[in-house]
Design an enzyme around this catalytic site. Structure first.
Site, PDB file in Angstrom:
ATOM      1  N   TYR A 105       0.943  -1.284   0.270  1.00 17.46           N
ATOM      2  CA  TYR A 105      -0.193   0.028  -0.177  1.00 17.46           C
ATOM      3  C   TYR A 105       0.812   1.074   0.093  1.00 17.46           C
ATOM      4  O   TYR A 105       1.813   1.246   0.433  1.00 17.46           O
ATOM      5  CB  TYR A 105      -1.058   0.343   1.310  1.00 17.46           C
ATOM      6  CG  TYR A 105      -1.447   1.173   1.031  1.00 17.46           C
ATOM      7  CD1 TYR A 105      -1.288   2.134   2.505  1.00 17.46           C
ATOM      8  CD2 TYR A 105      -2.936   1.943   0.229  1.00 17.46           C
ATOM      9  CE1 TYR A 105      -2.577   3.568   2.477  1.00 17.46           C
ATOM     10  CE2 TYR A 105      -3.827   2.654   1.042  1.00 17.46           C
ATOM     11  CZ  TYR A 105      -3.231   3.657   2.171  1.00 17.46           C
ATOM     12  OH  TYR A 105      -4.075   4.778   2.383  1.00 17.46           O
ATOM     13  N   ASP A 123       9.280   3.328  -0.716  1.00 17.64           N
ATOM     14  CA  ASP A 123       8.424   3.241  -0.615  1.00 17.64           C
ATOM     15  C   ASP A 123       8.772   3.408   1.007  1.00 17.64           C
ATOM     16  O   ASP A 123       8.661   1.951   1.204  1.00 17.64           O
ATOM     17  CB  ASP A 123       6.870   3.300  -0.946  1.00 17.64           C
ATOM     18  CG  ASP A 123       6.182   4.032   0.161  1.00 17.64           C
ATOM     19  OD1 ASP A 123       4.902   3.717   0.080  1.00 17.64           O
ATOM     20  OD2 ASP A 123       6.496   4.234   1.002  1.00 17.64           O
ATOM     21  N   LYS A 158       5.866   9.107   8.516  1.00 18.99           N
ATOM     22  CA  LYS A 158       5.509   8.924  10.031  1.00 18.99           C
ATOM     23  C   LYS A 158       6.402   8.987  10.598  1.00 18.99           C
ATOM     24  O   LYS A 158       6.244  10.049  11.072  1.00 18.99           O
ATOM     25  CB  LYS A 158       5.705   7.543   9.580  1.00 18.99           C
ATOM     26  CG  LYS A 158       4.225   6.779   8.574  1.00 18.99           C
ATOM     27  CD  LYS A 158       4.518   5.566   8.880  1.00 18.99           C
ATOM     28  CE  LYS A 158       3.125   4.587   8.343  1.00 18.99           C
ATOM     29  NZ  LYS A 158       1.610   4.998   8.244  1.00 18.99           N
TER      30      LYS A 158
HETATM   31  P1  KE4 Z   1      -0.605   8.989   4.539  1.00 23.15           P
HETATM   32  O1  KE4 Z   1      -1.574   9.217   3.072  1.00 23.15           O
HETATM   33  O2  KE4 Z   1      -1.330   7.579   5.092  1.00 23.15           O
HETATM   34  O3  KE4 Z   1       0.464   8.837   5.570  1.00 23.15           O
HETATM   35  O4  KE4 Z   1       0.785   7.667   3.932  1.00 23.15           O
HETATM   36  C1  KE4 Z   1       0.285   6.339   3.163  1.00 23.15           C
HETATM   37  C2  KE4 Z   1       0.648   5.466   3.084  1.00 23.15           C
HETATM   38  C3  KE4 Z   1       2.245   5.167   2.229  1.00 23.15           C
HETATM   39  N1  KE4 Z   1       3.400   4.873   2.626  1.00 23.15           N
HETATM   40  C4  KE4 Z   1       3.170   3.561   2.855  1.00 23.15           C
HETATM   41  C5  KE4 Z   1       3.367   1.962   3.189  1.00 23.15           C
HETATM   42  C6  KE4 Z   1       2.146   3.204   4.493  1.00 23.15           C
HETATM   43  O5  KE4 Z   1       2.254   2.559   4.711  1.00 23.15           O
HETATM   44  C7  KE4 Z   1       1.565   4.480   4.059  1.00 23.15           C
HETATM   45  C8  KE4 Z   1       0.080   4.697   5.139  1.00 23.15           C
HETATM   46  N2  KE4 Z   1       0.462   3.396   5.889  1.00 23.15           N
HETATM   47  C9  KE4 Z   1      -1.033   3.077   6.523  1.00 23.15           C
HETATM   48  C10 KE4 Z   1      -0.650   1.762   8.044  1.00 23.15           C
HETATM   49  N3  KE4 Z   1      -1.006   0.734   6.679  1.00 23.15           N
HETATM   50  C11 KE4 Z   1      -1.778   4.254   7.449  1.00 23.15           C
HETATM   51  C12 KE4 Z   1      -2.568   4.110   8.758  1.00 23.15           C
HETATM   52  C13 KE4 Z   1      -3.567   4.094   7.884  1.00 23.15           C
HETATM   53  O6  KE4 Z   1      -3.944   3.974   7.374  1.00 23.15           O
HETATM   54  O7  KE4 Z   1      -4.627   5.574   8.573  1.00 23.15           O
END
Ligand code: KE4
Length: 433
Positions: A151, A246, A274
């Protein structure tokens, strides 16, 4: 800390959830928080401190989600709170450059050899979306390869699921995502280098980039098999495609700095998030000068953001990296993860439950499976109902795990012996049939 109650009332969380459902889709601001895959009422959180969360019913939990990764120092770390407070007293955002962005970018450049320049965004989604745009602009190609189960945020082009077949043209993974927007997204199984080699042999000249979580965390923790990342690096280099890591989740999590240093494979573009925001909204895409200076206003590749490089987030990120890079801090979070890993395995074995714990650094996932999980198809074969029962048994015992079998657990430098003792006690009775 309150001892785990035999039955923990959720009266106030239930009332809070009912109110939220009236005005927020699904009652939440991000889907995974709604407990849909494990069932039950999401716990509304009142406060976090160190390794602990307190919900609105007054119950305490050892937190193994840590806001999905950012809080590697734990909740409300005094240095981070002090930095945010001091900055906020001078204003919260200016829409103009500040020295804080330069300072955090310099810190990242100093830590990651493949990075010479950084562009901040407010979310990982924005950072990955922009990295993809940059890769397409730099190569003049359209094709983007992603891996099934990884993801990368919710940009349309990346909400592409795998079809049947080895390397499949992405299928829209959500209503509202058009076939056209995923027509250039190719989905391959994680750890399947042979499929990548076939794909590049067939259409390597049309591929702008391969995008990967170097350690998958969004299908549960799935490490790259030996040679997989090296293979991606040599394939992309041979065919003039870019390699995009990523590291939004893996950054400062699987290694004191990044997966690319753990495995010795340097990507062309690195995406971070993060941890670099220290719990506030910040992410970044980064790489060598010759690539990054294509980004507006230095170059023609457009990307922008009202709150990009926000001073509060930069301050929180700087304070977090300052504390994290002190000797032994990251290592203490990794050691706790290793001890938790052993504890999960020990108690599962005693209960006769097949459990496969997969861990890299400070992130880990207990899969209800007796076989290794190498890719998303393997992850989907694990027993998710068993995970849901386990999740609630642990929640009732005061351990807050990810409310999904396809997520990573995270540890922090604030996790210590008291938290391990609570985990041991919870695991002793967690194996409901
Ligand atoms: P954000 O847009 O949520 O800041 O980041 C997206 C993203 C991009 N790349 C990786 C590898 C990620 O894990 C994420 C977001 N991670 C999720 C947890 N699996 C965030 C939690 C959520 O979606 O509420």
């Amino acid at each position: 800390m309150s001892a785990p109650a035999a039955t923990r009332t959720t009266v106030r969380s239930e009332a809070a959830f009912a109110a939220a459902l009236r005005v927020l889709p699904g009652g939440v601001s991000s889907p995974v928080r709604a407990f849909r895959s494990v069932g039950g009422t999401p716990r509304f959180i009142a406060a976090g401190r160190g390794a602990w969360l307190t919900d609105v019913d007054g119950h305490d939990f050892v937190d193994l989600v840590l806001s999905w990764g950012p809080l590697i120092l734990g909740h409300a770390h005094p240095d981070v709170i002090a930095a945010i407070t001091a900055t906020a007293a001078r204003g919260t955002t200016f829409g103009a450059p500040t020295e804080l962005e330069t300072a955090l970018a310099e810190r990242i450049v100093a830590l990651i050899p493949s990075v010479e320049m950084v562009r901040f965004t407010s979310s990982g989604t924005e950072a990955v979306m922009s990295a993809v745009r940059l890769a397409r602009a730099a190569t003049g190609r359209n094709g983007i390869v992603k891996f099934d189960g990884c993801y990368h945020g919710h940009a349309d082009a990346l909400l592409a699921g795998a079809g049947s077949g080895v390397a499949t043209l992405g299928l829209p993974d959500s209503p509202g995502v058009t076939a056209a927007t995923v027509a250039d997204t190719i989905v391959v199984a994680f750890n399947d280098l042979a499929a990548l080699e076939q794909l590049f042999a067939a259409r390597g000249e049309s591929i702008a980039a391969v995008l990967i979580e170097p350690v998958a965390g969004n299908m549960g923790v799935v490490p790259p098999e030996p040679g997989f990342l090296d293979g991606l690096r040599s394939l992309t280099r041979r065919h003039g495609a870019l390699l995009v890591f990523d590291e939004v989740m893996t950054g400062f999590r699987v290694h004191p700095v990044a997966a690319q240093l753990l495995y010795g494979v340097a990507p062309d573009i690195t995406v971070l998030g993060k941890v670099i925001g220290g719990g506030l909204p910040a992410a970044a895409y980064a790489g060598p000068r010759q690539l990054m200076e294509r980004i507006a206003p230095a170059g023609p590749v457009y990307q922008a953001g009202t709150l990009s490089g926000n001073p509060l987030a930069m301050s929180a990120g700087l304070a977090t990296l300052d504390a994290l890079t002190q000797p032994g801090v990251w290592e203490s979070a990794a050691l706790w993860a290793a001890r938790a890993d052993e504890m999960f395995a020990h108690h599962a074995a005693r209960a006769g439950v097949p459990l496969r714990v997969q861990r890299v650094g400070t992130m880990l996932t207990p899969f209800f499976s007796d076989a290794p999980v190498r890719n998303y198809a393997d992850a989907r074969r694990t027993d998710r109902d068993a995970y849901a029962r386990f999740f609630h048994a642990m929640l009732d015992a005061g351990i807050y795990l990810p409310p999904s079998a396809f997520e990573a657990m995270f540890t922090s430098a604030a996790h210590g012996d008291a938290e391990l003792a609570r985990l041991d006690e919870a695991l002793a009775g967690a194996w409901r049939r």
